[in-house]
Design a protein around this motif. Structure first.
Motif, PDB file in Angstrom:
ATOM      1  N   GLY A 114       0.805  -1.214   0.000  1.00  0.00           N
ATOM      2  CA  GLY A 114       0.000   0.000   0.000  1.00  0.00           C
ATOM      3  C   GLY A 114       0.835   1.259   0.000  1.00  0.00           C
ATOM      4  N   SER A 115       0.266   2.283   0.600  1.00  0.00           N
ATOM      5  CA  SER A 115       0.977   3.556   0.699  1.00  0.00           C
ATOM      6  C   SER A 115       0.621   4.231   2.012  1.00  0.00           C
ATOM      7  N   SER A 116       1.487   5.115   2.441  1.00  0.00           N
ATOM      8  CA  SER A 116       1.266   5.911   3.639  1.00  0.00           C
ATOM      9  C   SER A 116       2.151   7.140   3.530  1.00  0.00           C
ATOM     10  N   GLY A 117       1.548   8.313   3.701  1.00  0.00           N
ATOM     11  CA  GLY A 117       2.309   9.546   3.549  1.00  0.00           C
ATOM     12  C   GLY A 117       2.967   9.591   2.184  1.00  0.00           C
ATOM     13  N   PRO A 118       4.248   9.953   2.124  1.00  0.00           N
ATOM     14  CA  PRO A 118       4.933  10.029   0.827  1.00  0.00           C
ATOM     15  C   PRO A 118       5.466   8.682   0.334  1.00  0.00           C
ATOM     16  N   LEU A 119       5.289   7.605   1.107  1.00  0.00           N
ATOM     17  CA  LEU A 119       5.816   6.298   0.716  1.00  0.00           C
ATOM     18  C   LEU A 119       4.743   5.429   0.066  1.00  0.00           C
ATOM     19  N   SER A 120       5.142   4.683  -0.961  1.00  0.00           N
ATOM     20  CA  SER A 120       4.265   3.732  -1.643  1.00  0.00           C
ATOM     21  C   SER A 120       5.100   2.576  -2.158  1.00  0.00           C
ATOM     22  N   MET A 121       4.439   1.448  -2.339  1.00  0.00           N
ATOM     23  CA  MET A 121       5.070   0.311  -2.998  1.00  0.00           C
ATOM     24  C   MET A 121       4.654   0.384  -4.458  1.00  0.00           C
ATOM     25  N   ILE A 122       5.608   0.608  -5.338  1.00  0.00           N
ATOM     26  CA  ILE A 122       5.343   0.742  -6.773  1.00  0.00           C
ATOM     27  C   ILE A 122       6.012  -0.433  -7.489  1.00  0.00           C
ATOM     28  N   ASP A 123       5.212  -1.322  -8.060  1.00  0.00           N
ATOM     29  CA  ASP A 123       5.730  -2.501  -8.766  1.00  0.00           C
ATOM     30  C   ASP A 123       6.742  -3.270  -7.917  1.00  0.00           C
ATOM     31  N   GLY A 124       6.433  -3.428  -6.633  1.00  0.00           N
ATOM     32  CA  GLY A 124       7.291  -4.182  -5.737  1.00  0.00           C
ATOM     33  C   GLY A 124       8.516  -3.436  -5.234  1.00  0.00           C
ATOM     34  N   VAL A 125       8.623  -2.150  -5.542  1.00  0.00           N
ATOM     35  CA  VAL A 125       9.776  -1.348  -5.114  1.00  0.00           C
ATOM     36  C   VAL A 125       9.294  -0.273  -4.141  1.00  0.00           C
ATOM     37  N   PRO A 126       9.834  -0.252  -2.911  1.00  0.00           N
ATOM     38  CA  PRO A 126       9.476   0.837  -1.994  1.00  0.00           C
ATOM     39  C   PRO A 126       9.915   2.162  -2.613  1.00  0.00           C
ATOM     40  N   SER A 127       8.968   3.098  -2.683  1.00  0.00           N
ATOM     41  CA  SER A 127       9.229   4.358  -3.382  1.00  0.00           C
ATOM     42  C   SER A 127       8.747   5.525  -2.551  1.00  0.00           C
TER      43      SER A 127
END
Length: 151
Positions: A114-127
């Motif tokens: 998922g995502s929280s604040g400015p962080l998200s999991m994008i295509d399996g990569v923490p971003s």
């Protein structure tokens, strides 16, 4: 596979011994009035604040100071000076940085996809989204760059 939790823990290890900046919260009381008090400390890594146990999303950044002159041209400059004075009144030293309005990031939710604040999991990569208008960049590279700037 990298997780956001592991990347943040690695950053904490590298930052051990590097000075932190103050975390503040607004408080009001009948006796002490309105002020910004210290509630902790964190390393400032761009849009992230990293404590020993949590990742936080950055919000307002102030430098504690006396309000100074009163003849401001812009109302926003007057408001900013008053906010700096609240930090000084709350116990921050003159010139010390206070982060206010930060929010806790749910790193477990990010690692679950998922995502929280400015962080998200994008295509399996923490971003991380490094600005409101910017796109996502891999968290690992972002942290390396920010840690180098502090070190």
């Amino acid at each position: 596979m990298d997780t956001a939790a592991r990347l943040l823990d690695d950053a904490r290890s590298v930052l051990a011994g590097v000075p932190k900046e103050g975390l503040g919260e607004e408080r009001s009381s009948r006796w002490r009035g309105h002020r910004i008090v210290r509630v902790g400390e964190a390393w400032h890594l761009g849009v992230l604040l990293l404590t020993d146990t949590h990742a936080l999303a950055t919000a307002e950044v102030l430098r504690a100071a006396e309000p100074g002159r009163r003849g401001y041209t812009a109302e926003s400059a007057r408001d900013r000076a008053e906010r700096r004075a609240l930090a000084l009144r709350g116990g921050f030293r003159e010139g010390e940085i206070a982060h206010v309005g930060w929010s806790v990031i749910d790193v477990e939710a990010v690692d679950a996809g998922g995502s929280s604040g400015p962080l998200s999991m994008i295509d399996g990569v923490p971003s991380v989204r490094w600005s409101a208008a910017g796109g996502f960049v891999p968290l690992g590279g972002y942290l390396r760059e920010r840690v180098e700037l502090l070190g």
